[in-house]
Design an enzyme around this catalytic site. Structure first.
Site, PDB file in Angstrom:
ATOM      1  N   LYS A  84       0.856  -1.194   0.000  1.00 56.51           N
ATOM      2  CA  LYS A  84       0.000   0.000   0.000  1.00 56.51           C
ATOM      3  C   LYS A  84       0.885   1.235   0.000  1.00 56.51           C
ATOM      4  O   LYS A  84       1.725   1.410   0.901  1.00 56.51           O
ATOM      5  CB  LYS A  84      -0.841   0.025   1.274  1.00 56.51           C
ATOM      6  CG  LYS A  84      -2.278  -0.417   1.081  1.00 56.51           C
ATOM      7  CD  LYS A  84      -3.000  -0.292   2.403  1.00 56.51           C
ATOM      8  CE  LYS A  84      -4.491  -0.262   2.224  1.00 56.51           C
ATOM      9  NZ  LYS A  84      -5.188  -0.133   3.509  1.00 56.51           N
TER      10      LYS A  84
HETATM   11  O1  G3P Z   1      -9.595   0.548   4.083  1.00 55.27           O
HETATM   12  C1  G3P Z   1      -9.329   1.791   4.646  1.00 55.27           C
HETATM   13  C2  G3P Z   1      -9.852   1.845   6.028  1.00 55.27           C
HETATM   14  O2  G3P Z   1      -9.095   1.066   6.893  1.00 55.27           O
HETATM   15  C3  G3P Z   1     -10.080   3.216   6.554  1.00 55.27           C
HETATM   16  O3  G3P Z   1     -11.287   3.142   7.180  1.00 55.27           O
HETATM   17  O4  G3P Z   1     -13.049   3.817   8.709  1.00 55.27           O
HETATM   18  O5  G3P Z   1     -10.656   4.488   9.148  1.00 55.27           O
HETATM   19  O6  G3P Z   1     -11.939   5.539   7.303  1.00 55.27           O
HETATM   20  P1  G3P Z   1     -11.762   4.315   8.150  1.00 55.27           P
END
Ligand code: G3P
Length: 217
Positions: A84
């Site tokens: 990533k």
């Molecule tokens: O896949 C990306 C994710 O881990 C971010 O999610 O909920 O932290 O925006 P969030």
């Protein structure tokens, strides 16, 4: 649309994989921290041994040189590792160099069509638009997913779109409708996808009627 789990929690990954619907996992430093891992390599190798599909692992370097160095080392952790790399200038250089070496890259923290287009041109295997975080700031995250899918299809890019930062089951419905190749979801959302109150009521009623028919009630 395929489903990945967005977590570094081993128990949840085991449970998700048993359901037979999970073909990969995405992690990031926040998820690894949340899961209580102190050693990223061990976490990733354990996850890879369970899921046996693409497992995204995030670099921490801020410059292309350090990103590339880190990524080369991480790519040796397992054949399933996908690197990533954030959608920034240094990241683009790293994506291009790594892709040319045959290392698969997932462009992360993608918030615009321009970033996704550049990621695809640089050779990323995946781009990850963060749907929930765009919604959080009053933008339409899923509209971005749909735009990227349509742009990649128009120009014949093989880069796959991972709908990320998924927060609830309606996001999964919309990701499928938008044509995302993959949605990466927290375990809780995966379970919300399968649950439906009418199914629960229906199961109970069938059981009750079967017991009545057998004279047990
Ligand atoms: O896949 C990306 C994710 O881990 C971010 O999610 O909920 O932290 O925006 P969030």
């Amino acid at each position: 649309m395929r489903l990945y789990l967005d977590t570094a929690e081993i128990d949840l990954i085991r449970k998700g994989v048993k359901l037979g619907v999970i073909s990969g996992v995405t992690t990031n430093p926040s998820l690894v921290y949340k899961a209580g891992w102190t050693d990223y390599k061990s976490a990733v190798q354990e996850i890879c041994s369970i899921v046996k599909g693409p497992v995204s692992v995030e670099v921490l370097g801020q410059e292309s040189k350090s990103m590339i160095k880190e990524a080369r080392a991480m790519a040796k952790w397992s054949e399933h590792v996908v690197i990533k790399i954030p959608a920034c200038e240094a990241g683009l250089e790293a994506i291009s160099a790594l892709s040319n070496e045959g290392i698969r890259v997932n462009m992360t923290l993608c918030f615009s069509l321009n970033q996704a287009l550049l990621g695809a041109l640089a050779g990323a295997a995946y781009v990850s638009p963060f749907v929930g975080r765009l919604d959080d700031v009053g933008e339409n995250g899923m509209a971005l997913v749909a735009d990227i899918v349509s742009c990649f299809s128009r120009y014949g890019f093989s880069t796959q779109v991972i709908a990320a930062s998924i927060r609830h089951p309606l996001h999964c419905v919309a990701a499928a409708q938008a044509g995302a190749h993959i949605a990466t979801v927290p375990y809780g959302v995966l379970i919300q996808m399968v649950n439906h109150p009418l199914t629960t009521v229906g199961i109970a009623r069938f059981l009750e009627d079967a017991q009545k028919a057998a004279g047990k009630v």
